[in-house]
Design a protein around this motif. Structure first.
Motif, PDB file in Angstrom:
ATOM      1  N   PHE A 293    -124.916 -62.461 -42.454  1.00  0.00           N
ATOM      2  CA  PHE A 293    -123.872 -62.136 -43.417  1.00  0.00           C
ATOM      3  C   PHE A 293    -122.997 -61.029 -42.845  1.00  0.00           C
ATOM      4  N   GLY A 294    -121.705 -61.276 -42.742  1.00  0.00           N
ATOM      5  CA  GLY A 294    -120.786 -60.296 -42.176  1.00  0.00           C
ATOM      6  C   GLY A 294    -119.708 -59.846 -43.139  1.00  0.00           C
ATOM      7  N   GLY A 295    -119.863 -60.206 -44.416  1.00  0.00           N
ATOM      8  CA  GLY A 295    -118.842 -59.865 -45.397  1.00  0.00           C
ATOM      9  C   GLY A 295    -119.065 -58.507 -46.034  1.00  0.00           C
ATOM     10  N   TYR A 296    -118.380 -58.307 -47.140  1.00  0.00           N
ATOM     11  CA  TYR A 296    -118.436 -57.023 -47.832  1.00  0.00           C
ATOM     12  C   TYR A 296    -119.689 -56.869 -48.688  1.00  0.00           C
ATOM     13  N   VAL A 297    -120.224 -55.645 -48.692  1.00  0.00           N
ATOM     14  CA  VAL A 297    -121.253 -55.232 -49.637  1.00  0.00           C
ATOM     15  C   VAL A 297    -120.558 -54.326 -50.648  1.00  0.00           C
ATOM     16  N   SER A 298    -120.500 -54.769 -51.898  1.00  0.00           N
ATOM     17  CA  SER A 298    -119.728 -54.077 -52.925  1.00  0.00           C
ATOM     18  C   SER A 298    -120.663 -53.372 -53.904  1.00  0.00           C
ATOM     19  N   LEU A 299    -120.488 -52.073 -54.022  1.00  0.00           N
ATOM     20  CA  LEU A 299    -121.334 -51.275 -54.903  1.00  0.00           C
ATOM     21  C   LEU A 299    -121.010 -51.519 -56.374  1.00  0.00           C
ATOM     22  N   GLU A 300    -122.048 -51.782 -57.155  1.00  0.00           N
ATOM     23  CA  GLU A 300    -121.948 -51.794 -58.613  1.00  0.00           C
ATOM     24  C   GLU A 300    -122.881 -50.706 -59.147  1.00  0.00           C
ATOM     25  N   PHE A 301    -122.324 -49.542 -59.428  1.00  0.00           N
ATOM     26  CA  PHE A 301    -123.129 -48.474 -60.011  1.00  0.00           C
ATOM     27  C   PHE A 301    -123.283 -48.732 -61.505  1.00  0.00           C
ATOM     28  N   GLU A 302    -124.547 -48.823 -61.965  1.00  0.00           N
ATOM     29  CA  GLU A 302    -124.817 -49.136 -63.370  1.00  0.00           C
ATOM     30  C   GLU A 302    -125.828 -48.141 -63.951  1.00  0.00           C
ATOM     31  N   GLY A 303    -125.640 -46.869 -63.596  1.00  0.00           N
ATOM     32  CA  GLY A 303    -126.517 -45.835 -64.113  1.00  0.00           C
ATOM     33  C   GLY A 303    -125.798 -44.930 -65.098  1.00  0.00           C
ATOM     34  N   LYS A 304    -126.542 -43.955 -65.611  1.00  0.00           N
ATOM     35  CA  LYS A 304    -126.013 -43.050 -66.632  1.00  0.00           C
ATOM     36  C   LYS A 304    -125.446 -41.761 -66.053  1.00  0.00           C
ATOM     37  N   ASP A 305    -125.674 -41.498 -64.764  1.00  0.00           N
ATOM     38  CA  ASP A 305    -125.086 -40.316 -64.148  1.00  0.00           C
ATOM     39  C   ASP A 305    -123.565 -40.436 -64.119  1.00  0.00           C
ATOM     40  N   ASP A 306    -122.900 -39.318 -63.898  1.00  0.00           N
ATOM     41  CA  ASP A 306    -121.444 -39.307 -63.772  1.00  0.00           C
ATOM     42  C   ASP A 306    -121.046 -40.123 -62.540  1.00  0.00           C
ATOM     43  N   PRO A 307    -120.208 -41.140 -62.717  1.00  0.00           N
ATOM     44  CA  PRO A 307    -119.803 -41.945 -61.553  1.00  0.00           C
ATOM     45  C   PRO A 307    -119.167 -41.121 -60.444  1.00  0.00           C
ATOM     46  N   ARG A 308    -118.569 -39.988 -60.776  1.00  0.00           N
ATOM     47  CA  ARG A 308    -117.903 -39.169 -59.756  1.00  0.00           C
ATOM     48  C   ARG A 308    -118.902 -38.586 -58.754  1.00  0.00           C
ATOM     49  N   THR A 309    -120.146 -38.447 -59.151  1.00  0.00           N
ATOM     50  CA  THR A 309    -121.178 -37.983 -58.219  1.00  0.00           C
ATOM     51  C   THR A 309    -122.093 -39.124 -57.784  1.00  0.00           C
ATOM     52  N   ALA A 310    -122.357 -40.060 -58.681  1.00  0.00           N
ATOM     53  CA  ALA A 310    -123.304 -41.138 -58.375  1.00  0.00           C
ATOM     54  C   ALA A 310    -122.724 -42.161 -57.407  1.00  0.00           C
ATOM     55  N   ILE A 311    -121.418 -42.408 -57.472  1.00  0.00           N
ATOM     56  CA  ILE A 311    -120.819 -43.396 -56.567  1.00  0.00           C
ATOM     57  C   ILE A 311    -120.846 -42.898 -55.118  1.00  0.00           C
ATOM     58  N   PRO A 312    -120.392 -41.671 -54.819  1.00  0.00           N
ATOM     59  CA  PRO A 312    -120.534 -41.188 -53.433  1.00  0.00           C
ATOM     60  C   PRO A 312    -121.987 -41.128 -52.967  1.00  0.00           C
ATOM     61  N   ARG A 313    -122.890 -40.763 -53.869  1.00  0.00           N
ATOM     62  CA  ARG A 313    -124.316 -40.729 -53.522  1.00  0.00           C
ATOM     63  C   ARG A 313    -124.812 -42.126 -53.171  1.00  0.00           C
ATOM     64  N   SER A 314    -124.365 -43.118 -53.922  1.00  0.00           N
ATOM     65  CA  SER A 314    -124.748 -44.509 -53.654  1.00  0.00           C
ATOM     66  C   SER A 314    -124.230 -44.965 -52.300  1.00  0.00           C
ATOM     67  N   LEU A 315    -122.991 -44.603 -51.985  1.00  0.00           N
ATOM     68  CA  LEU A 315    -122.418 -44.986 -50.697  1.00  0.00           C
ATOM     69  C   LEU A 315    -123.212 -44.380 -49.546  1.00  0.00           C
ATOM     70  N   GLN A 316    -123.586 -43.127 -49.673  1.00  0.00           N
ATOM     71  CA  GLN A 316    -124.379 -42.475 -48.636  1.00  0.00           C
ATOM     72  C   GLN A 316    -125.705 -43.196 -48.428  1.00  0.00           C
ATOM     73  N   MET A 317    -126.338 -43.579 -49.535  1.00  0.00           N
ATOM     74  CA  MET A 317    -127.606 -44.305 -49.455  1.00  0.00           C
ATOM     75  C   MET A 317    -127.420 -45.646 -48.738  1.00  0.00           C
ATOM     76  N   LEU A 318    -126.349 -46.361 -49.056  1.00  0.00           N
ATOM     77  CA  LEU A 318    -126.098 -47.655 -48.431  1.00  0.00           C
ATOM     78  C   LEU A 318    -125.790 -47.492 -46.946  1.00  0.00           C
ATOM     79  N   TRP A 319    -124.998 -46.482 -46.594  1.00  0.00           N
ATOM     80  CA  TRP A 319    -124.737 -46.214 -45.173  1.00  0.00           C
ATOM     81  C   TRP A 319    -126.039 -46.047 -44.401  1.00  0.00           C
ATOM     82  N   GLU A 320    -126.929 -45.248 -44.958  1.00  0.00           N
ATOM     83  CA  GLU A 320    -128.198 -44.965 -44.276  1.00  0.00           C
ATOM     84  C   GLU A 320    -129.071 -46.214 -44.196  1.00  0.00           C
ATOM     85  N   ALA A 321    -129.118 -46.992 -45.283  1.00  0.00           N
ATOM     86  CA  ALA A 321    -129.963 -48.183 -45.311  1.00  0.00           C
ATOM     87  C   ALA A 321    -129.491 -49.259 -44.330  1.00  0.00           C
ATOM     88  N   PHE A 322    -128.177 -49.407 -44.194  1.00  0.00           N
ATOM     89  CA  PHE A 322    -127.638 -50.481 -43.351  1.00  0.00           C
ATOM     90  C   PHE A 322    -127.436 -50.049 -41.898  1.00  0.00           C
TER      91      PHE A 322
END
Length: 324
Positions: A293-322
């Motif tokens: 698979f060479g396409g896009y991985v699109s984040l869907e944040f579905e938590g209760k934290d503030d998206p302004r902090t949780a979205i960048p945190r999610s991106l960092q996690m995905l960078w590290e995982a991939f």
């Protein structure tokens, strides 16, 4: 495009497996040319970096009106380092062509791809008029995707609606009974008919539809692939949502991975709005590499934290995982 009409040769869906096998047969994979006639050694192709997008749903979540504005979502996505943005159709408040072109321009000047259009529809209804309206709505969404320059669009099967509200459906873990007097066989036939009617427009607009594992008849990988294989078109693939298989997610995602055109990666910081899953994204990254698979991985944040902090945190996690 030739649909499966009597006497016609069915179009063959393009999968990474079939494409790679054909490319290898013709010796055209970059870095794999043998160079036998010149004596030059073969060179391995460099690894391709996974590109990450964020769904505008991650900001809005249907109730954070201060983060609903699409232009704000684009600006923040660029600021935080995303490569692209997936637009949730229901989040849009203006579908005029002027606004569509301004959205496309804003993405461009921010260095972002508009890589996905997430839509809702449902053909699981015995009412032919309801099914017709959903087909017309889906065609309209394909045309919006085309106007925005978006190459793939998420579609759903729809559901029976016997569980009442979405909250009740989630309490039942996505399982609901068939409408009394009808069968799943009829439901699958309705979905196949509706999607097939949309495909000529999808081909004309160059928008590949991705059927998501999104409740209803798409709750299982078997249900999704039954529809995709029955229609058998290069303009219908799958959208993999990592958060919609509540049991055995990895094995189920793998059943759909070879036809995937987009992956939606769910995170739940602060606890999920309906449920939380402990997903191993290193394992998911390996699964996607296995299926090329060479396409896009699109984040869907579905938590209760503030998206302004949780979205960048999610991106960092995905960078590290991939990156492993």
């Amino acid at each position: 495009m030739t649909l499966n009409s009597p006497g016609a040769v069915p179009a063959t869906p393009i999968t990474r497996r079939s494409l790679l096998s054909k490319t290898l047969a013709y010796g055209c994979v970059p870095g794999l040319a043998t160079g036998l006639s010149t004596g030059v050694s073969a060179v391995s192709a460099p690894a391709v970096r996974t590109r990450f997008a964020v769904s505008t749903y991650s900001f809005w979540q249907f109730n954070r009106d201060e983060l609903r504005d699409i232009f704000l979502c684009l600006d923040l996505a660029a600021e935080w380092g995303f490569d692209g943005v997936e637009i949730l159709h229901r989040q849009m408040t203006d579908e005029s062509n002027s606004t569509l072109q301004k959205i496309k321009q804003r993405a461009f000047v921010n260095g972002l791809d508009l890589c996905g259009f997430s839509t809702h529809q449902g053909w699981v209804s015995p009412d032919a008029d309801v099914r017709r309206q959903n087909t017309e709505h889906t065609i309209r969404c394909i045309e919006l995707s085309y106007a925005l320059g978006i190459p793939t669009m998420r579609v759903n099967t729809g559901r029976w609606g016997t569980s009442g509200s979405f909250d009740e459906l989630m309490k039942n873990r996505g399982i609901e009974p068939v409408l009394p007097g009808y069968t799943e066989e009829q439901g699958f036939a309705w979905v196949i008919e509706g999607l097939t009617q949309c495909l000529p427009v999808a081909e004309r607009c160059g928008v590949t539809l991705g059927l998501e594992n999104h409740w209803g008849l798409g709750r299982t990988p078997e249900g999704v692939m039954r529809i995709v294989r029955a229609i058998n078109s290069p303009w219908l693939g799958t959208t993999l949502d990592t958060g919609n298989f509540l049991e055995d997610p990895y094995e189920r995602l793998e059943q759909m991975a070879d036809n995937a055109v987009l992956v939606q990666a769910r995170t739940y910081y602060g606890g999920g709005l309906w449920y939380s899953l402990d997903l191993d994204y290193r394992r998911i990254a390996e699964l996607l590499r296995k299926h090329r698979f060479g396409g896009y991985v699109s984040l869907e944040f579905e938590g209760k934290d503030d998206p302004r902090t949780a979205i960048p945190r999610s991106l960092q996690m995905l960078w590290e995982a991939f990156s492993v």
